[in-house]
Design a protein around this motif. Structure first.
Motif, mmCIF file in Angstrom:
data_model
loop_
_atom_site.group_PDB
_atom_site.id
_atom_site.type_symbol
_atom_site.label_atom_id
_atom_site.label_comp_id
_atom_site.label_asym_id
_atom_site.label_seq_id
_atom_site.Cartn_x
_atom_site.Cartn_y
_atom_site.Cartn_z
ATOM 1 N N ASN C 2 0.896 -1.192 0.099
ATOM 2 C CA ASN C 2 0.045 0.109 0.042
ATOM 3 C C ASN C 2 0.811 1.277 -0.058
ATOM 4 O O ASN C 2 1.884 1.307 0.839
ATOM 5 N N GLY C 3 0.645 1.950 -1.115
ATOM 6 C CA GLY C 3 1.537 3.230 -1.152
ATOM 7 C C GLY C 3 1.153 4.366 -0.258
ATOM 8 O O GLY C 3 1.697 5.347 0.177
ATOM 9 N N ARG C 4 -0.256 4.033 0.297
ATOM 10 C CA ARG C 4 -0.685 5.117 1.409
ATOM 11 C C ARG C 4 0.367 5.377 2.440
ATOM 12 O O ARG C 4 0.001 6.427 3.577
ATOM 13 N N ILE C 5 1.169 4.559 2.885
ATOM 14 C CA ILE C 5 2.090 4.692 3.781
ATOM 15 C C ILE C 5 2.733 6.127 3.729
ATOM 16 O O ILE C 5 3.281 6.644 4.741
ATOM 17 N N ARG C 6 2.981 6.611 2.410
ATOM 18 C CA ARG C 6 3.566 7.915 2.285
ATOM 19 C C ARG C 6 2.926 8.954 2.933
ATOM 20 O O ARG C 6 3.542 9.934 3.320
ATOM 21 N N LEU C 7 1.501 8.785 3.290
ATOM 22 C CA LEU C 7 0.674 10.005 4.060
ATOM 23 C C LEU C 7 1.324 9.919 5.288
ATOM 24 O O LEU C 7 1.646 11.205 5.886
ATOM 25 N N TYR C 10 4.200 12.645 5.408
ATOM 26 C CA TYR C 10 3.845 14.104 5.480
ATOM 27 C C TYR C 10 3.283 14.560 7.066
ATOM 28 O O TYR C 10 3.742 15.435 7.404
ATOM 29 N N GLY C 13 6.500 14.540 9.161
ATOM 30 C CA GLY C 13 7.091 15.948 8.753
ATOM 31 C C GLY C 13 6.736 16.973 9.453
ATOM 32 O O GLY C 13 7.406 17.725 9.844
ATOM 33 N N ALA C 14 5.361 17.193 9.241
ATOM 34 C CA ALA C 14 4.765 18.340 9.694
ATOM 35 C C ALA C 14 5.151 18.608 11.381
ATOM 36 O O ALA C 14 5.529 19.611 11.865
ATOM 37 N N HIS C 68 9.240 8.732 10.325
ATOM 38 C CA HIS C 68 9.770 9.341 9.203
ATOM 39 C C HIS C 68 10.766 8.823 8.323
ATOM 40 O O HIS C 68 10.705 8.727 7.227
#
Ligand code: SF4
Lengths: 292, 147, 115
Positions: C2-7, C10, C13-14, C68
């Motif tokens: 699942n690519g949504r791990i990229r969320l 973010y 990171g914030a 992160h």
């Protein structure tokens, strides 16, 4: 007018040895001469063995993409003098398998293009194949996707992208922009399916916003923007928010006495060329959603 | 599927066609560098568990110009990574994305301008903030090096 | 996969943008001449580590920064290792390294939490 000479250094791929070889040609340049004109001049006057791909010479077919001075360029749209160099290095497009000399293989590129289902998906397939009415669309809705519909599949963006440099599974900027073009089209009803294709490591999440794609695109498609917007849609969807609106209903039925213009065409004429019938049959299978 | 003709890892840094492409390369390089530093930092701070003596000798070992300059680089990398990262969050999630429009000829110029404005403005706003911060760090390190 | 791990990158990171600023200002402030930063001396750190607030800060900080960097490095490797098996291997091997480093990093936090 004083004649100017420019040196073309062609980094030619040799399929027999699998290596590259560099050839230098000096060519006279006139005002308005494009890089492609230069290559044609070389082929006509200096070396007939130089291979490159080109067709329309006016930035419409998207065949003549090459790497000029390390930058993916549509050679027919780039004038030699505008580059302001005395020496141009021309290579096949990056991130694609070279075939011969300056020709690159678009196999993977078009495979990605097919993978995103570049056609309207409708729930009512019967209506789509045998249309009785028009699909409605107003200029505002047209504006949403027209930018991404300008693509000429030249592959420059694919070659400028840093992710495709290593990841051969990545769909690439062009395919994702095209996916968004159909996703946002008000006539399309396949948005669930489309988001599922985009929502993967090798889809939108492979993009890191280097925007090399938008920079080199000769048609102003801005694939990076499409990917951002797709991401926003995926984010909204995973947050349970509203994404795209429903497709609009079909145009109202005409009164029965006025037959739909689609009916008025009658039967197609007979085929006159041999083998055309089979080709047409193949084409129909390819393009008929009922047989897909 | 073939990797032939692909640029490989080199393709992460070339071709640099535009500003964001450069920022992308730097973001990636600083990211990898910071991860390495993170591991060293974890090891370094875990010295605490070994008691006062070890901690002090580690501090003394680290107190030399090479490590101070290294630390400055790490701080600069972190600040860049952070500022660019905030821009990426805003841009990548489409939070400050412009509306798609019909391209205007000459396409390339038009779109480049639109993008460059967004990137420059966000980076400027973020940059001014962190520059003050970095400047102070820099001055302090200069002072340390002066000793 | 699942690519949504990229969320996750973010959001962490914030969060990190704030946490790192605090962390960085720590070693810049309280600078006293002569030698290494004095706020890094054994006593100063002990004082900080004794407060529950700082312990909580370091716990959150460590967790965020590990998450992160894990997602980031995994993402970079995924671009190079594209087979499904290879990607699974990367996911688990990295997780192993990161979890051990995380535990290692917890040691000073836990060791000083008691006082
Ligand atoms: S998006 Fe632009 S660069 Fe990419 S294939 Fe289409 S026209 Fe070419």
């Amino acid at each position: 007018m004083e004649e100017r000479k420019v040196i073309f250094r062609l980094r030619r791929y040799d399929p027999e040895t699998g290596g590259y070889r560099e050839d230098r040609y000096e060519i006279p340049v006139y005002r308005g001469m494009t890089v492609l004109d230069g290559l044609i001049w070389i082929k006509e006057n200096l070396d007939r063995t130089v291979s490159y791909r080109a067709s329309c010479r006016m930035g419409l077919c998207g065949s003549c993409g090459m790497t000029v001075n390390g930058r993916p360029t549509l050679t027919c749209e780039t004038q030699i003098l505008s580059l302001e160099r005395d020496e141009l290095t021309i290579e096949p497009l990056y991130n694609m398998e070279p075939v011969r000399d300056l020709v690159a293989d678009f196999h993977q590129f078009f495979k990605n293009q097919r993978a995103i289902k570049p056609y309207l998906i409708r729930r009512d397939i019967e209506e789509q194949v045998e249309p009785t009415r028009e699909y409605l669309q107003d200029p505002e809705e047209w504006n949403l996707y027209i930018q991404f519909a300008m693509c000429i599949t030249c592959g420059l963006c694919y070659s400028a992208c840093p992710t495709t440099a290593t990841n051969e599974k990545y769909l690439g900027p062009q395919a994702l922009a095209n996916l968004f073009r159909f996703y946002i089209d008000s006539r399309d009803e396949g948005w669930e399916e489309r988001l599922a294709i985009a929502d993967s490591e090798d889809g939108v999440w492979g993009c890191h916003l280097a925007t090399g794609c938008s920079e080199v695109c000769p048609k102003g498609v801005d694939p990076a923007l499409a990917i951002q917007l797709l991401r926003r849609e995926i984010l909204r969807k995973s947050l349970g928010k509203k994404t795209r609106r429903e497709a609009r209903p079909l145009a109202p039925l005409l009164p029965p006495e006025e037959e739909s213009p689609y009916r008025a065409f009658g039967e197609a004429p007979e085929f006159t060329v041999e083998g055309a019938e089979e080709a047409a049959e193949k084409f129909n299978i390819l393009h008929d959603p009922r047989k897909r | 599927m073939s990797r032939k003709g692909r640029k490989g890892i080199l393709g992460w840094i070339i071709p640099i066609t535009n500003m964001e492409r450069l920022l992308y390369s730097l973001h990636r390089i600083t990211g990898i560098g910071l991860t390495l530093y993170l591991f060293i930092h974890i090891y370094e701070t875990s010295m605490r568990a070994l008691g006062r003596e070890t901690w002090i000798s580690t501090s003394e070992f680290l107190d030399n110009p090479v490590f101070h300059i290294g630390l400055l680089l790490v701080v600069l990398a972190a600040i860049f990574h952070g500022a660019n990262g905030i821009r990426l969050i805003l841009q990548e999630l489409g939070l400050i994305a412009p509306k798609p429009t019909q391209p205007v000829y000459p396409y390339r110029k038009y779109h480049r301008e639109r993008r460059v404005y967004i990137v420059t403005i966000t980076m400027l706003i973020l940059g001014i903030g962190v520059a003050i911060f970095a400047l102070r760090d820099f001055l302090i390190l200069l002072e340390v090096l002066g000793k | 996969m699942n690519g949504r791990i990229r969320l996750g990158i973010y959001f962490s990171g914030a969060l990190l943008a704030v946490l790192v600023l605090i962390h960085l200002s720590l070693f810049s402030y309280w600078f006293v001449e002569g030698g290494y930063y004095t706020n890094m001396s054994w006593e100063a750190v002990s004082e900080r580590m004794n407060s529950l607030l700082w312990d909580a800060f370091y716990l959150v900080f460590l967790t965020t920064v590990m998450a992160h960097s894990y997602i980031g490095i995994r993402n970079i490797l995924f671009e190079y290792i594209t087979s499904d098996g290879g990607r699974r291997l990367v996911t688990y091997a990295l997780a192993l390294i990161w979890i051990s480093a995380y535990i290692y990093g917890l040691i000073p936090i836990i060791a000083s939490a008691g006082g």
